[in-house]
Design an enzyme around this catalytic site. Structure first.
Site, PDB file in Angstrom:
ATOM      1  N   LYS A   1       0.851  -1.181   0.000  1.00  0.00           N
ATOM      2  CA  LYS A   1       0.000   0.000   0.000  1.00  0.00           C
ATOM      3  C   LYS A   1       0.893   1.239   0.000  1.00  0.00           C
ATOM      4  O   LYS A   1       1.714   1.429   0.896  1.00  0.00           O
ATOM      5  CB  LYS A   1      -0.918  -0.007   1.225  1.00  0.00           C
TER       6      LYS A   1
ATOM      7  N   GLY B   1      -0.732   8.243   0.070  1.00  0.00           N
ATOM      8  CA  GLY B   1      -0.713   9.526  -0.629  1.00  0.00           C
ATOM      9  C   GLY B   1       0.342  10.456  -0.052  1.00  0.00           C
ATOM     10  O   GLY B   1       0.858  11.332  -0.747  1.00  0.00           O
TER      11      GLY B   1
ATOM     12  N   GLY C   1      -5.001  10.724  -0.241  1.00  0.00           N
ATOM     13  CA  GLY C   1      -5.744  11.631   0.652  1.00  0.00           C
ATOM     14  C   GLY C   1      -5.350  13.099   0.476  1.00  0.00           C
ATOM     15  O   GLY C   1      -6.234  13.954   0.282  1.00  0.00           O
TER      16      GLY C   1
ATOM     17  N   ASP D   1      -5.877   2.035   3.222  1.00  0.00           N
ATOM     18  CA  ASP D   1      -5.269   1.038   4.122  1.00  0.00           C
ATOM     19  C   ASP D   1      -6.205  -0.165   4.273  1.00  0.00           C
ATOM     20  O   ASP D   1      -5.777  -1.325   4.212  1.00  0.00           O
ATOM     21  CB  ASP D   1      -5.012   1.637   5.518  1.00  0.00           C
TER      22      ASP D   1
ATOM     23  N   LYS E   1      -4.103   2.012   9.393  1.00  0.00           N
ATOM     24  CA  LYS E   1      -3.022   1.061   9.054  1.00  0.00           C
ATOM     25  C   LYS E   1      -2.938  -0.056  10.094  1.00  0.00           C
ATOM     26  O   LYS E   1      -2.913  -1.233   9.760  1.00  0.00           O
ATOM     27  CB  LYS E   1      -1.659   1.788   9.006  1.00  0.00           C
TER      28      LYS E   1
HETATM   29  N1  LIG Z   1       2.876   6.431  16.455  1.00  0.00           N
HETATM   30  C1  LIG Z   1       3.006   6.967  15.243  1.00  0.00           C
HETATM   31  N2  LIG Z   1       4.176   6.798  14.578  1.00  0.00           N
HETATM   32  C2  LIG Z   1       4.364   7.345  13.347  1.00  0.00           C
HETATM   33  N3  LIG Z   1       3.428   8.097  12.709  1.00  0.00           N
HETATM   34  C3  LIG Z   1       2.239   8.283  13.305  1.00  0.00           C
HETATM   35  C4  LIG Z   1       1.974   7.719  14.598  1.00  0.00           C
HETATM   36  N4  LIG Z   1       0.707   8.059  14.936  1.00  0.00           N
HETATM   37  C5  LIG Z   1       0.230   8.794  13.953  1.00  0.00           C
HETATM   38  N5  LIG Z   1       1.116   8.953  12.959  1.00  0.00           N
HETATM   39  C6  LIG Z   1       0.871   9.733  11.745  1.00  0.00           C
HETATM   40  O1  LIG Z   1       0.530   8.852  10.689  1.00  0.00           O
HETATM   41  C7  LIG Z   1       0.994   9.470   9.486  1.00  0.00           C
HETATM   42  C8  LIG Z   1       0.950   8.444   8.365  1.00  0.00           C
HETATM   43  O2  LIG Z   1      -0.399   8.255   7.983  1.00  0.00           O
HETATM   44  P1  LIG Z   1      -1.025   9.062   6.740  1.00  0.00           P
HETATM   45  O3  LIG Z   1      -0.700  10.502   6.855  1.00  0.00           O
HETATM   46  O4  LIG Z   1      -2.442   8.678   6.610  1.00  0.00           O
HETATM   47  O5  LIG Z   1      -0.133   8.496   5.563  1.00  0.00           O
HETATM   48  P2  LIG Z   1      -0.447   7.644   4.257  1.00  0.00           P
HETATM   49  O6  LIG Z   1      -0.911   8.637   3.247  1.00  0.00           O
HETATM   50  O7  LIG Z   1       0.884   7.070   3.947  1.00  0.00           O
HETATM   51  O8  LIG Z   1      -1.473   6.626   4.578  1.00  0.00           O
HETATM   52  C9  LIG Z   1       2.349   9.985   9.870  1.00  0.00           C
HETATM   53  O9  LIG Z   1       2.834  10.977   8.999  1.00  0.00           O
HETATM   54  C10 LIG Z   1       2.087  10.535  11.273  1.00  0.00           C
HETATM   55  O10 LIG Z   1       1.689  11.876  11.211  1.00  0.00           O
HETATM   56  C1  LIG Z   2     -12.918   6.687   3.186  1.00  0.00           C
HETATM   57  C2  LIG Z   2     -11.627   7.441   3.054  1.00  0.00           C
HETATM   58  O1  LIG Z   2     -11.218   8.113   3.982  1.00  0.00           O
HETATM   59  N1  LIG Z   2     -10.960   7.326   1.893  1.00  0.00           N
HETATM   60  C3  LIG Z   2      -9.722   7.973   1.602  1.00  0.00           C
HETATM   61  C4  LIG Z   2      -9.131   7.339   0.357  1.00  0.00           C
HETATM   62  C5  LIG Z   2      -7.710   7.776   0.072  1.00  0.00           C
HETATM   63  C6  LIG Z   2      -6.727   7.298   1.127  1.00  0.00           C
HETATM   64  O2  LIG Z   2      -6.999   6.480   1.978  1.00  0.00           O
HETATM   65  O3  LIG Z   2      -5.496   7.882   0.950  1.00  0.00           O
HETATM   66  P1  LIG Z   2      -4.240   7.827   1.959  1.00  0.00           P
HETATM   67  O4  LIG Z   2      -3.787   6.426   2.032  1.00  0.00           O
HETATM   68  O5  LIG Z   2      -3.267   8.723   1.300  1.00  0.00           O
HETATM   69  O6  LIG Z   2      -4.697   8.351   3.290  1.00  0.00           O
HETATM   70  C7  LIG Z   2      -9.909   9.494   1.392  1.00  0.00           C
HETATM   71  O7  LIG Z   2     -10.945   9.922   0.899  1.00  0.00           O
HETATM   72  O8  LIG Z   2      -8.957  10.233   1.715  1.00  0.00           O
END
Ligand SMILES: Nc1ncnc2c1ncn2[C@@H]1O[C@H](COP(=O)(O)OP(=O)(O)O)[C@@H](O)[C@H]1O
Ligand SMILES: CC(=O)N[C@@H](CCC(=O)OP(=O)(O)O)C(=O)O
Length: 258
Positions: A8, A11, A42, A160, A215
Site C-alpha cells: 500500500k 498519498g 488523501g 489502508d 493502518k
Molecule cells: N505512532 C506513530 N508513529 C508514526 N506516525 C504516526 C503515529 N501516529 C500517527 N502517525 C501519523 O501517521 C501518518 C501516516 O499516515 P497518513 O498521513 O495517513 O499516511 P499515508 O498517506 O501514507 O497513509 C504519519 O505521517 C504521522 O503523522
Molecule cells: C474513506 C476514506 O477516507 N478514503 C480515503 C481514500 C484515500 C486514502 O486512503 O489515501 P491515503 O492512504 O493517502 O490516506 C480518502 O478519501 O482520503
C-alpha cells in the site's frame, strides 16, 4: 504458487518515493514474487476539494463522502493519482497496469455507515482470481481504492482498509504499508516489533493516532487471518538494511513469532 506481496503506497509519500523503493520492487519481481499495489491519495483529494470549495470532514479517520465528494475522490484516485503512479513505475522500468476497484469487479463493498459517512465502503468481496492471474504476469496491478455495491453505486474506501482486504483475499504472504514515516514511532523511537496488545496500548495512550490508525487496524485484522506479518515502512528510505533485514515496524501475532 508464487508468494504474493501487497504494497500500500500512501498519498503522503507518492511524490517522494525513493530509488530504493523501485529497486526493491524490481528485486521482488525478479525473484518471482507477485506484487499488487494499492494506493491512497488523501492529500491530493483534500487539495482538489479545497480548490473546488467543497467541504469535507473526517469521522474517525474516514472521509465523509457525499455524492459531490465522491466525484472528486474518483477523479483524483482512479484518474490522476493512479495514472501518475503507473507512469512513474513504467519510467523506472517496471511494467504496471492501473485499475480501480470497479474494473473487473475487483472490489465489492457494502456501505459502512451511511448516516455518518455517506458513500464510504466496507469491502465484502475481492475478485481474487482475476487479480492473482494479473499479478502472476509480468505486470504489477496498481489499484485505486474505489469500490461498488450490488446496485452499481460507487464508494470511497480507505486505502489502508482496501489493501488489508486485498491482501487477505489473495492470501498474500506480506502486506507492506509504505508511508512517510519509518514505522510506528513511540517517544521518537522506532518500534521494530509490535503485537496486537502493544498496538492497542499505543492507541489507548495516544501514541498512535490519525492516519496511523487505519493502518494498524488493517494490520491487526490481516494477521488474525493468514498473514504472518504486516510491515510499516518509509517510502523515502531503503526498505532493507545492509544485512537484508527490513527497516520498519513489523506487526505480528505474538512477540518474536513470525
Ligand atoms: N505512532 C506513530 N508513529 C508514526 N506516525 C504516526 C503515529 N501516529 C500517527 N502517525 C501519523 O501517521 C501518518 C501516516 O499516515 P497518513 O498521513 O495517513 O499516511 P499515508 O498517506 O501514507 O497513509 C504519519 O505521517 C504521522 O503523522
Ligand atoms: C474513506 C476514506 O477516507 N478514503 C480515503 C481514500 C484515500 C486514502 O486512503 O489515501 P491515503 O492512504 O493517502 O490516506 C480518502 O478519501 O482520503
Amino acid at each position: 504458487m508464487a508468494d504474493t506481496v501487497v504494497i500500500k503506497c500512501g498519498g503522503s509519500v507518492l511524490s517522494e518515493l525513493s530509488e530504493a523503493f523501485f529497486h526493491s520492487l524490481k528485486e521482488m519481481k525478479s525473484r518471482g514474487m507477485n506484487i499488487v499495489i494499492v494506493h491512497g491519495g488523501g492529500p491530493e483529494i483534500g487539495q482538489m476539494l479545497k480548490q473546488l470549495n467543497i467541504k469535507s470532514e473526517f469521522v474517525n479517520g474516514l472521509r465523509k463522502t457525499t455524492n459531490e465528494v465522491l466525484e472528486v475522490v474518483e477523479m483524483i484516485l482512479a484518474g490522476k493519482v493512479n495514472k501518475q503512479l503507473v507512469s512513474l513505475l513504467q519510467k523506472k522500468g517496471l511494467k504496471a497496469i492501473g485499475l480501480s476497484g470497479i474494473d473487473a469487479n475487483l472490489i465489492e463493498v457494502k456501505p459502512m455507515d451511511v448516516e455518518h459517512l455517506g458513500y464510504v465502503g466496507e469491502v465484502t468481496h475481492v475478485n481474487h482470481s482475476f487479480l492473482q492471474q494479473l499479478a502472476a504476469s509480468e505486470y504489477i496491478p496498481v489499484i485505486a481504492p474505489i469500490g461498488f455495491d450490488q446496485t452499481g453505486q460507487k464508494y470511497n474506501i480507505n486505502a489502508d482498509t482496501a489493501a488489508g482486504a486485498v491482501a487477505m483475499a489473495l492470501e498474500a504472504k506480506h502486506l507492506l504499508f509504505v508511508t512517510d514515516v519509518p514505522g510506528i514511532l513511540r517517544n521518537g523511537t522506532l518500534v521494530e516489533h509490535a503485537t496486537v496488545e502493544m498496538i492497542l496500548e499505543m492507541i489507548d495512550e495516544g501514541t498512535i493516532y490519525g492516519g496511523m490508525i487505519p493502518k494498524v487496524k488493517a494490520a491487526m485484522e490481516s494477521i488474525a487471518g493468514s498473514l504472518r506479518e504486516v510491515i510499516i515502512v518509509s517510502g523515502k528510505l531503503p526498505f532493507f538494511s545492509a544485512n537484508g533485514e527490513i527497516c520498519g515496524t513489523k506487526i505480528m501475532k505474538e512477540a518474536g513469532v513470525y
